[in-house]
Design a protein around this motif. Structure first.
Motif, PDB file in Angstrom:
ATOM      1  N   LYS A   2     -11.311 -54.884 -50.846  1.00 19.81           N
ATOM      2  CA  LYS A   2     -10.789 -55.299 -52.267  1.00 19.81           C
ATOM      3  C   LYS A   2      -9.862 -56.683 -51.713  1.00 19.81           C
ATOM      4  O   LYS A   2      -8.954 -56.523 -51.120  1.00 19.81           O
ATOM      5  N   GLU A   3      -9.929 -57.713 -52.799  1.00 22.05           N
ATOM      6  CA  GLU A   3      -9.273 -58.684 -52.722  1.00 22.05           C
ATOM      7  C   GLU A   3      -8.569 -59.079 -54.194  1.00 22.05           C
ATOM      8  O   GLU A   3      -9.392 -58.930 -55.013  1.00 22.05           O
ATOM      9  N   LYS A   5      -8.060 -61.384 -56.918  1.00 19.17           N
ATOM     10  CA  LYS A   5      -8.765 -62.838 -57.448  1.00 19.17           C
ATOM     11  C   LYS A   5      -8.311 -63.042 -58.491  1.00 19.17           C
ATOM     12  O   LYS A   5      -8.206 -62.021 -59.495  1.00 19.17           O
ATOM     13  N   GLU A  18      -8.276 -56.632 -58.667  1.00 19.91           N
ATOM     14  CA  GLU A  18      -8.875 -56.523 -57.207  1.00 19.91           C
ATOM     15  C   GLU A  18     -10.301 -56.564 -57.346  1.00 19.91           C
ATOM     16  O   GLU A  18     -10.646 -55.858 -58.423  1.00 19.91           O
ATOM     17  N   GLU A  20     -14.403 -56.152 -55.732  1.00 18.22           N
ATOM     18  CA  GLU A  20     -14.991 -55.882 -54.515  1.00 18.22           C
ATOM     19  C   GLU A  20     -16.236 -55.906 -54.822  1.00 18.22           C
ATOM     20  O   GLU A  20     -16.893 -55.361 -55.897  1.00 18.22           O
ATOM     21  N   ASP A  70      -8.999 -67.765 -55.334  1.00 22.22           N
ATOM     22  CA  ASP A  70      -7.767 -66.969 -54.924  1.00 22.22           C
ATOM     23  C   ASP A  70      -6.749 -67.195 -56.068  1.00 22.22           C
ATOM     24  O   ASP A  70      -6.535 -68.072 -56.488  1.00 22.22           O
TER      25      ASP A  70
END
Length: 84
Positions: A2-3, A5, A18, A20, A70
């Protein structure tokens, strides 16, 4: 993995979340999982999304995401403060 964004859903909905990529169980099911999504308003304030929901994990189709980038460091810091 998970990032965190920023994603654009529709024309006026910007979320920090988050995100994914997931493998759907059946063809045609959503393949993106959003965890603890917050909407970002014009002033940079974060509000839980969708409003009125108690759930904090949802799935969407990737074609519903117009763009994903991002998140800026200050947005990530505010998001982490709200979600910790």
């Amino acid at each position: 993995m998970k990032e965190i964004k920023c994603i654009l859903l529709g024309v006026d909905t910007v979320l920090v979340t988050e995100v994914e990529a997931i493998e759907p169980e059946n063809p045609g099911e959503p393949e993106c999982e959003l965890t603890k999504p917050y909407e970002i308003d014009e002033e940079g304030e974060l509000t839980p999304w969708p409003r009125g929901s108690e759930g904090n994990v949802m799935r969407v189709h990737s074609y519903n995401i117009l763009t994903m980038v991002d998140a800026k460091a200050d947005v990530v810091a505010k998001y982490k403060e709200l979600t910790s």
